[in-house]
Design a protein around this motif. Structure first.
Motif, mmCIF file in Angstrom:
data_model
loop_
_atom_site.group_PDB
_atom_site.id
_atom_site.type_symbol
_atom_site.label_atom_id
_atom_site.label_comp_id
_atom_site.label_asym_id
_atom_site.label_seq_id
_atom_site.Cartn_x
_atom_site.Cartn_y
_atom_site.Cartn_z
ATOM 1 N N TYR A 214 7.502 9.547 155.183
ATOM 2 C CA TYR A 214 7.062 10.923 154.726
ATOM 3 C C TYR A 214 5.668 10.913 154.115
ATOM 4 N N ILE A 215 5.586 9.291 153.687
ATOM 5 C CA ILE A 215 3.889 9.324 153.151
ATOM 6 C C ILE A 215 3.089 9.209 154.063
ATOM 7 N N GLU A 216 3.340 8.658 155.578
ATOM 8 C CA GLU A 216 2.549 8.526 156.406
ATOM 9 C C GLU A 216 2.128 9.936 157.014
ATOM 10 N N LYS A 217 3.204 10.597 157.186
ATOM 11 C CA LYS A 217 2.837 12.220 157.594
ATOM 12 C C LYS A 217 1.917 12.796 156.873
ATOM 13 N N CYS A 218 1.951 12.615 155.427
ATOM 14 C CA CYS A 218 1.028 13.578 154.381
ATOM 15 C C CYS A 218 -0.470 12.832 154.755
ATOM 16 N N ILE A 219 -0.647 11.505 154.879
ATOM 17 C CA ILE A 219 -1.795 10.993 155.114
ATOM 18 C C ILE A 219 -2.333 11.351 156.219
ATOM 19 N N GLU A 220 -1.638 11.537 157.608
ATOM 20 C CA GLU A 220 -2.034 12.085 158.555
ATOM 21 C C GLU A 220 -2.748 13.555 158.466
ATOM 22 N N TRP A 221 -2.062 14.261 157.556
ATOM 23 C CA TRP A 221 -2.451 15.488 157.228
ATOM 24 C C TRP A 221 -3.946 15.646 156.411
ATOM 25 N N LEU A 222 -3.899 14.676 155.646
ATOM 26 C CA LEU A 222 -5.194 14.656 154.493
ATOM 27 C C LEU A 222 -6.281 14.259 155.375
ATOM 28 N N ILE A 223 -6.033 13.481 156.355
ATOM 29 C CA ILE A 223 -7.248 12.793 157.071
ATOM 30 C C ILE A 223 -7.887 13.996 158.150
ATOM 31 N N GLU A 224 -6.773 15.023 158.636
ATOM 32 C CA GLU A 224 -7.266 16.028 159.576
ATOM 33 C C GLU A 224 -7.903 17.280 158.752
ATOM 34 N N ASP A 225 -7.408 17.368 157.265
ATOM 35 C CA ASP A 225 -7.791 18.467 156.452
ATOM 36 C C ASP A 225 -9.234 18.221 156.021
ATOM 37 N N GLU A 226 -10.032 19.325 155.672
ATOM 38 C CA GLU A 226 -11.631 19.338 155.065
ATOM 39 C C GLU A 226 -11.522 19.882 153.840
ATOM 40 N N TYR A 227 -10.586 20.233 153.088
ATOM 41 C CA TYR A 227 -11.070 21.169 151.871
ATOM 42 C C TYR A 227 -10.010 20.765 150.732
ATOM 43 N N THR A 228 -9.526 19.571 150.817
ATOM 44 C CA THR A 228 -8.378 19.233 149.782
ATOM 45 C C THR A 228 -9.034 18.055 148.872
ATOM 46 N N THR A 229 -9.395 18.102 147.686
ATOM 47 C CA THR A 229 -9.882 17.077 146.794
ATOM 48 C C THR A 229 -9.520 16.984 145.368
ATOM 49 N N GLY A 230 -9.510 15.662 145.130
ATOM 50 C CA GLY A 230 -9.000 15.432 143.461
ATOM 51 C C GLY A 230 -7.462 16.053 143.268
ATOM 52 N N GLN A 231 -6.670 16.052 144.247
ATOM 53 C CA GLN A 231 -5.265 16.344 144.172
ATOM 54 C C GLN A 231 -4.488 15.228 144.342
ATOM 55 N N ILE A 232 -3.069 15.349 143.235
ATOM 56 C CA ILE A 232 -2.187 14.169 143.448
ATOM 57 C C ILE A 232 -0.979 14.870 144.043
ATOM 58 N N ILE A 233 -0.646 14.514 145.003
ATOM 59 C CA ILE A 233 0.455 15.227 145.877
ATOM 60 C C ILE A 233 1.769 14.408 145.854
ATOM 61 N N SER A 234 2.619 15.036 145.183
ATOM 62 C CA SER A 234 4.074 14.357 144.801
ATOM 63 C C SER A 234 4.842 14.487 146.157
ATOM 64 N N ILE A 235 5.451 13.286 146.614
ATOM 65 C CA ILE A 235 6.340 13.420 147.810
ATOM 66 C C ILE A 235 7.555 12.557 147.142
ATOM 67 N N ASP A 236 8.422 13.324 146.439
ATOM 68 C CA ASP A 236 9.447 12.507 145.675
ATOM 69 C C ASP A 236 10.999 13.470 145.778
ATOM 70 N N GLY A 237 11.042 14.243 146.814
ATOM 71 C CA GLY A 237 12.053 14.938 146.956
ATOM 72 C C GLY A 237 12.389 16.301 145.763
ATOM 73 N N GLY A 238 11.708 16.254 144.853
ATOM 74 C CA GLY A 238 11.611 17.128 143.884
ATOM 75 C C GLY A 238 12.012 16.440 142.601
ATOM 76 N N TRP A 239 11.982 15.051 142.459
ATOM 77 C CA TRP A 239 12.514 14.469 141.063
ATOM 78 C C TRP A 239 11.508 14.429 140.089
ATOM 79 N N GLY A 240 10.382 14.911 140.432
ATOM 80 C CA GLY A 240 9.369 14.868 139.265
ATOM 81 C C GLY A 240 9.242 16.301 138.913
ATOM 82 N N ILE A 241 9.961 17.435 139.551
ATOM 83 C CA ILE A 241 9.887 18.611 139.026
ATOM 84 C C ILE A 241 10.037 18.963 137.648
ATOM 85 N N ASN A 242 9.167 19.525 136.826
ATOM 86 C CA ASN A 242 9.450 19.975 135.364
ATOM 87 C C ASN A 242 9.331 21.115 135.025
#
Ligand code: NAP
Length: 242
Positions: A214-242
């Motif tokens: 799941y983490i690897e797939k997100c990294i593949e996307w970030l490498i292809e992306d051009e306009y996302t910076t300074g973001q913290i992407i939660s990959i946690d099944g919703g565990w951290g939703i507040n």
């Protein structure tokens, strides 16, 4: 083809990142510290499938070792496109029992390492006015974990580092992002028994623990992306939703 450095690539999440990106055809440098046999095995298995990767031993908490590694990569590939700061350790201990050397070790390996590697690659990225740094934080860096104050502190530090560096490097076309996994099925959680895993899963909206892929797939996307910076992407099944 892009050149990607993955710290802590010998096991768990890092291994999955290395294998996934190698199969996409990127030039991969797998960094490891203690797990030489595992690193060689990953290299061999990928070679049998027709993919070549470099492996390099360096303790990322030691600046001189990181500098040697980055010099090796620049000498060989000229340009570094992506740095993935994944190497890390964890420890479960009440705050009052954490000894000074354990605190220092946690901060050095999980946080100072990110300074060491980023500092070393950025002169190359600034030269080409292009680059991407991805830092692996944790859900605990966002919401804090009891009995993991030093770990949570190191991972919260990574979040501040990511946002600040993203602002500073944006004008140079260098993106800096973070990923905050929840619980992922790796050796880092091997001490947890089935009952403890079940108690955690009871708090996860998607009702399962995560796979390294799941983490690897997100990294593949970030490498292809051009306009996302300074973001913290939660990959946690919703565990951290507040
Ligand atoms: P893991 O299976 O224990 O693997 C840790 C990796 O880090 C290993 O490849 C290890 O390499 C490397 N490493 C440790 N100290 C190092 C050092 N001083 N220099 C270079 N490499 C070093 O852990 P994981 O679950 O894959 O964790 C990867 C990252 O995800 C960590 O930053 C962790 O904090 C984060 N994370 C994990 C979870 C989870 O639930 N698994 C959740 C949130 C965040 P050697 O064995 O070669 O020393």
């Amino acid at each position: 083809m892009k050149t990607v450095i993955v710290t802590g690539g010998s096991k768990g999440i890092g291994k999955s990142i290395v294998c996934g990106l190698a199969k996409k055809g990127y030039n991969i440098v797998l960094n490891y510290n203690k797990s030489k046999e595992e690193a060689i095995l990953i290299q061999k298995k990928l070679k049998n499938c027709g993919f070549y990767i470099d492996i390099f031993q360096a303790d990322v908490s030691k600046k001189n070792q990181v500098d040697d590694m980055i010099k090796y990569v620049i000498d060989k590939y000229n340009k570094i496109d992506v740095l993935i700061n994944n190497a890390g350790i964890s420890q479960i201990k009440p705050f009052m029992d954490i000894k000074e050397d354990e605190w220092d070790n946690m901060i050095d390996i999980n946080l100072k390492s990110v300074y060491n590697t980023s500092k070393a690659v950025l002169s190359n990225m600034l030269k080409y006015k292009e680059g991407l740094i991805i830092n692996i934080s944790s859900i605990w860096g966002i919401i804090g974990a009891s009995c993991e104050v030093h770990y949570s502190t190191s991972k919260a530090g990574i979040i501040g580092f990511t946002k600040a560096l993203a602002k500073e490097m944006g004008p140079s076309n260098i993106r800096v992002n973070g990923i905050a996994p929840g619980i992922i099925d790796t050796d880092m959680n091997k001490e947890l028994n089935d009952e403890e895993i079940k108690q955690i899963v009871d708090h996860i909206p998607l009702e399962k623990i995560g796979n390294p892929e799941y983490i690897e797939k997100c990294i593949e996307w970030l490498i292809e992306d051009e306009y996302t910076t300074g973001q913290i992407i939660s990959i946690d099944g919703g565990w951290g939703i507040n």
